[in-house]
Scaffold this motif. Structure first.
Motif, PDB file in Angstrom:
ATOM      1  N   VAL A 119      19.572 -11.077  -8.151  1.00 53.03           N
ATOM      2  CA  VAL A 119      18.220 -10.912  -7.617  1.00 53.03           C
ATOM      3  C   VAL A 119      18.357 -10.329  -6.216  1.00 53.03           C
ATOM      4  CG1 VAL A 119      16.124 -12.107  -6.891  1.00 53.03           C
ATOM      5  CG2 VAL A 119      17.322 -12.840  -8.973  1.00 53.03           C
ATOM      6  N   ASP A 120      17.782  -9.165  -6.013  1.00 51.33           N
ATOM      7  CA  ASP A 120      17.816  -8.495  -4.717  1.00 51.33           C
ATOM      8  C   ASP A 120      16.370  -8.237  -4.309  1.00 51.33           C
ATOM      9  OD1 ASP A 120      17.950  -6.718  -2.572  1.00 51.33           O
ATOM     10  OD2 ASP A 120      19.653  -5.616  -3.409  1.00 51.33           O
ATOM     11  N   ILE A 121      15.835  -9.092  -3.428  1.00 48.69           N
ATOM     12  CA  ILE A 121      14.434  -9.032  -3.038  1.00 48.69           C
ATOM     13  C   ILE A 121      14.095  -7.678  -2.421  1.00 48.69           C
ATOM     14  CG2 ILE A 121      12.626 -10.080  -1.604  1.00 48.69           C
ATOM     15  CD1 ILE A 121      13.582 -11.845  -3.933  1.00 48.69           C
ATOM     16  N   GLU A 122      14.958  -7.176  -1.560  1.00 48.21           N
ATOM     17  CA  GLU A 122      14.694  -5.892  -0.906  1.00 48.21           C
ATOM     18  C   GLU A 122      14.651  -4.759  -1.928  1.00 48.21           C
ATOM     19  OE1 GLU A 122      13.722  -3.225   2.033  1.00 48.21           O
ATOM     20  OE2 GLU A 122      13.639  -5.401   2.012  1.00 48.21           O
ATOM     21  N   LYS A 123      15.539  -4.791  -2.888  1.00 52.54           N
ATOM     22  CA  LYS A 123      15.557  -3.756  -3.927  1.00 52.54           C
ATOM     23  C   LYS A 123      14.282  -3.830  -4.772  1.00 52.54           C
ATOM     24  CE  LYS A 123      18.806  -1.839  -7.288  1.00 52.54           C
ATOM     25  NZ  LYS A 123      20.095  -2.062  -7.955  1.00 52.54           N
ATOM     26  N   LEU A 124      13.826  -5.039  -5.075  1.00 59.46           N
ATOM     27  CA  LEU A 124      12.571  -5.208  -5.813  1.00 59.46           C
ATOM     28  C   LEU A 124      11.400  -4.634  -5.012  1.00 59.46           C
ATOM     29  CD1 LEU A 124      13.022  -8.819  -7.194  1.00 59.46           C
ATOM     30  CD2 LEU A 124      12.605  -6.783  -8.584  1.00 59.46           C
ATOM     31  N   ARG A 125      11.357  -4.949  -3.733  1.00 64.36           N
ATOM     32  CA  ARG A 125      10.267  -4.470  -2.887  1.00 64.36           C
ATOM     33  C   ARG A 125      10.224  -2.943  -2.870  1.00 64.36           C
ATOM     34  NH1 ARG A 125       9.477  -2.159   1.589  1.00 64.36           N
ATOM     35  NH2 ARG A 125      11.637  -2.228   2.260  1.00 64.36           N
ATOM     36  N   ARG A 126      11.387  -2.329  -2.671  1.00 63.06           N
ATOM     37  CA  ARG A 126      11.445  -0.862  -2.639  1.00 63.06           C
ATOM     38  C   ARG A 126      11.023  -0.255  -3.973  1.00 63.06           C
ATOM     39  NH1 ARG A 126      16.498  -1.807  -0.173  1.00 63.06           N
ATOM     40  NH2 ARG A 126      17.511  -1.088  -2.078  1.00 63.06           N
ATOM     41  N   LYS A 127      11.432  -0.869  -5.067  1.00 67.77           N
ATOM     42  CA  LYS A 127      11.079  -0.371  -6.396  1.00 67.77           C
ATOM     43  C   LYS A 127       9.566  -0.458  -6.616  1.00 67.77           C
ATOM     44  CE  LYS A 127      12.357   0.940 -10.562  1.00 67.77           C
ATOM     45  NZ  LYS A 127      13.095   2.158 -10.824  1.00 67.77           N
ATOM     46  N   PHE A 128       8.970  -1.579  -6.223  1.00 67.61           N
ATOM     47  CA  PHE A 128       7.536  -1.768  -6.439  1.00 67.61           C
ATOM     48  C   PHE A 128       6.688  -0.854  -5.567  1.00 67.61           C
ATOM     49  CE2 PHE A 128       8.352  -6.294  -8.064  1.00 67.61           C
ATOM     50  CZ  PHE A 128       8.547  -5.800  -9.346  1.00 67.61           C
ATOM     51  N   GLU A 129       7.220  -0.412  -4.434  1.00 69.14           N
ATOM     52  CA  GLU A 129       6.477   0.530  -3.593  1.00 69.14           C
ATOM     53  C   GLU A 129       6.258   1.855  -4.309  1.00 69.14           C
ATOM     54  OE1 GLU A 129       8.704   0.903   0.030  1.00 69.14           O
ATOM     55  OE2 GLU A 129       7.673  -0.790   0.957  1.00 69.14           O
ATOM     56  N   ARG A 130       7.162   2.226  -5.189  1.00 70.18           N
ATOM     57  CA  ARG A 130       7.092   3.515  -5.885  1.00 70.18           C
ATOM     58  C   ARG A 130       6.395   3.437  -7.240  1.00 70.18           C
ATOM     59  NH1 ARG A 130      12.688   3.270  -4.579  1.00 70.18           N
ATOM     60  NH2 ARG A 130      13.126   3.150  -6.792  1.00 70.18           N
ATOM     61  N   LEU A 131       6.166   2.243  -7.742  1.00 73.56           N
ATOM     62  CA  LEU A 131       5.621   2.094  -9.089  1.00 73.56           C
ATOM     63  C   LEU A 131       4.098   2.046  -9.103  1.00 73.56           C
ATOM     64  CD1 LEU A 131       8.026  -0.540 -10.673  1.00 73.56           C
ATOM     65  CD2 LEU A 131       7.922   1.900 -11.133  1.00 73.56           C
ATOM     66  N   THR A 132       3.548   2.522 -10.187  1.00 71.12           N
ATOM     67  CA  THR A 132       2.126   2.388 -10.444  1.00 71.12           C
ATOM     68  C   THR A 132       1.978   1.576 -11.727  1.00 71.12           C
ATOM     69  OG1 THR A 132       2.024   4.378 -11.818  1.00 71.12           O
ATOM     70  CG2 THR A 132       1.673   4.662  -9.433  1.00 71.12           C
ATOM     71  N   PRO A 133       0.792   1.022 -11.970  1.00 66.42           N
ATOM     72  CA  PRO A 133       0.604   0.294 -13.229  1.00 66.42           C
ATOM     73  C   PRO A 133       0.938   1.153 -14.451  1.00 66.42           C
ATOM     74  CG  PRO A 133      -1.209  -0.166 -11.746  1.00 66.42           C
ATOM     75  CD  PRO A 133      -0.383   0.920 -11.096  1.00 66.42           C
ATOM     76  N   ALA A 134       0.563   2.419 -14.416  1.00 66.59           N
ATOM     77  CA  ALA A 134       0.827   3.292 -15.567  1.00 66.59           C
ATOM     78  C   ALA A 134       2.320   3.447 -15.843  1.00 66.59           C
ATOM     79  CB  ALA A 134       0.189   4.654 -15.342  1.00 66.59           C
ATOM     80  N   LEU A 135       3.122   3.530 -14.788  1.00 65.05           N
ATOM     81  CA  LEU A 135       4.570   3.665 -14.978  1.00 65.05           C
ATOM     82  C   LEU A 135       5.183   2.434 -15.629  1.00 65.05           C
ATOM     83  CD1 LEU A 135       5.630   5.412 -11.646  1.00 65.05           C
ATOM     84  CD2 LEU A 135       5.636   6.402 -13.942  1.00 65.05           C
ATOM     85  N   LEU A 136       4.514   1.304 -15.489  1.00 64.52           N
ATOM     86  CA  LEU A 136       5.006   0.066 -16.112  1.00 64.52           C
ATOM     87  C   LEU A 136       4.342  -0.208 -17.460  1.00 64.52           C
ATOM     88  CD1 LEU A 136       5.189  -2.332 -13.030  1.00 64.52           C
ATOM     89  CD2 LEU A 136       7.072  -1.329 -14.304  1.00 64.52           C
ATOM     90  N   GLY A 137       3.487   0.715 -17.891  1.00 64.82           N
ATOM     91  CA  GLY A 137       2.795   0.524 -19.160  1.00 64.82           C
ATOM     92  C   GLY A 137       1.604  -0.406 -19.050  1.00 64.82           C
ATOM     93  N   MET A 138       1.094  -0.591 -17.847  1.00 61.86           N
ATOM     94  CA  MET A 138      -0.068  -1.453 -17.624  1.00 61.86           C
ATOM     95  C   MET A 138      -1.299  -0.580 -17.447  1.00 61.86           C
ATOM     96  SD  MET A 138       1.658  -4.110 -14.970  1.00 61.86           S
ATOM     97  CE  MET A 138       3.177  -4.940 -15.378  1.00 61.86           C
ATOM     98  N   ALA A 195      13.947  -7.618 -14.049  1.00 58.11           N
ATOM     99  CA  ALA A 195      15.393  -7.451 -14.213  1.00 58.11           C
ATOM    100  C   ALA A 195      15.710  -6.096 -14.832  1.00 58.11           C
ATOM    101  CB  ALA A 195      15.952  -8.579 -15.076  1.00 58.11           C
ATOM    102  N   SER A 196      14.906  -5.696 -15.803  1.00 57.07           N
ATOM    103  CA  SER A 196      15.166  -4.403 -16.451  1.00 57.07           C
ATOM    104  C   SER A 196      14.856  -3.228 -15.522  1.00 57.07           C
ATOM    105  CB  SER A 196      14.362  -4.286 -17.744  1.00 57.07           C
ATOM    106  OG  SER A 196      12.976  -4.166 -17.466  1.00 57.07           O
ATOM    107  N   LEU A 197      13.960  -3.445 -14.552  1.00 55.26           N
ATOM    108  CA  LEU A 197      13.581  -2.366 -13.628  1.00 55.26           C
ATOM    109  C   LEU A 197      14.631  -2.109 -12.545  1.00 55.26           C
ATOM    110  CD1 LEU A 197       9.824  -3.216 -13.029  1.00 55.26           C
ATOM    111  CD2 LEU A 197      10.727  -1.204 -14.203  1.00 55.26           C
ATOM    112  N   VAL A 198      15.289  -3.156 -12.073  1.00 57.46           N
ATOM    113  CA  VAL A 198      16.151  -2.999 -10.899  1.00 57.46           C
ATOM    114  C   VAL A 198      17.632  -3.234 -11.158  1.00 57.46           C
ATOM    115  CG1 VAL A 198      14.321  -3.560  -9.266  1.00 57.46           C
ATOM    116  CG2 VAL A 198      15.795  -5.377 -10.110  1.00 57.46           C
ATOM    117  N   SER A 199      17.993  -3.687 -12.329  1.00 58.34           N
ATOM    118  CA  SER A 199      19.389  -4.022 -12.546  1.00 58.34           C
ATOM    119  C   SER A 199      19.903  -3.435 -13.856  1.00 58.34           C
ATOM    120  CB  SER A 199      19.569  -5.541 -12.565  1.00 58.34           C
ATOM    121  OG  SER A 199      20.891  -5.871 -12.901  1.00 58.34           O
ATOM    122  N   ALA A 200      20.970  -2.661 -13.765  1.00 57.82           N
ATOM    123  CA  ALA A 200      21.599  -2.138 -14.972  1.00 57.82           C
ATOM    124  C   ALA A 200      22.181  -3.272 -15.809  1.00 57.82           C
ATOM    125  CB  ALA A 200      22.699  -1.145 -14.597  1.00 57.82           C
TER     126      ALA A 200
END
Length: 161
Positions: A68-87, A56-61
């Motif tokens: 919940v926007d599944i397509e928006k989540l998918r697009r966001k996760f395509e660009r993310l790496t574990p390091a960008l999420l603090g993992m 929720a914090s990643l995709v929604s102000a």
């Protein structure tokens, strides 16, 4: 749908989980479904809530109040790496995505329907008929595609996260 949202704690206005998601399903509704889901251990419930809150914090102000926007989540996760999420590892990222998908399924979202459920497109059905039937598992990976080819591939599921 909820009385208050504070630190990912939800006080539902009604006790029933969300069973049929609508386009207006919010992340807070997903948290209610996780809270009301039977048979989850406290640790699993905590992991699912954490994944929903982070997504929720990643995709929604609006955070948990956002839709919940599944397509928006998918697009966001395509660009993310574990390091960008603090993992620290790819496995941590995979566990996060798995927990989020599970939570969304508990809220009634159909995430990544299986091949046995999703019918082939007409183009693929016609091709399979020309080839003489169903593809065998032994030749399904005969021509691997690059990530760029997969991105434009007609079989790519738009609901995958």
């Amino acid at each position: 749908m909820f009385d208050c949202v504070s630190n990912a704690t939800i006080t539902p206005a009604i006790d029933a989980p969300v069973l049929n998601p609508s386009p207006a399903t919010r992340f807070s509704d997903v948290l209610i479904a996780v809270q009301n889901a039977p048979g989850l251990t406290p640790k699993v419930r905590e992991n699912l809530r954490g994944a929903v809150t982070k997504a929720a914090s990643l995709v929604s102000a609006q955070g948990l109040h956002g839709p919940v926007d599944i397509e928006k989540l998918r697009r966001k996760f395509e660009r993310l790496t574990p390091a960008l999420l603090g993992m620290k590892t790819d496995n941590a990222m995979a566990a996060f995505k798995s927990n989020l998908r599970r939570a969304l399924r508990l809220a009634g979202h159909d995430i990544m329907p299986g091949r046995h459920v999703t019918p082939l497109s007409p183009d693929w059905t016609a091709l399979m008929a020309k080839l003489g039937g169903a593809p065998s598992p032994s030749n399904s990976a005969a021509s691997p595609m690059s990530p760029q080819q997969k991105a434009g591939h007609p079989m790519r599921s738009p609901r995958r996260i």
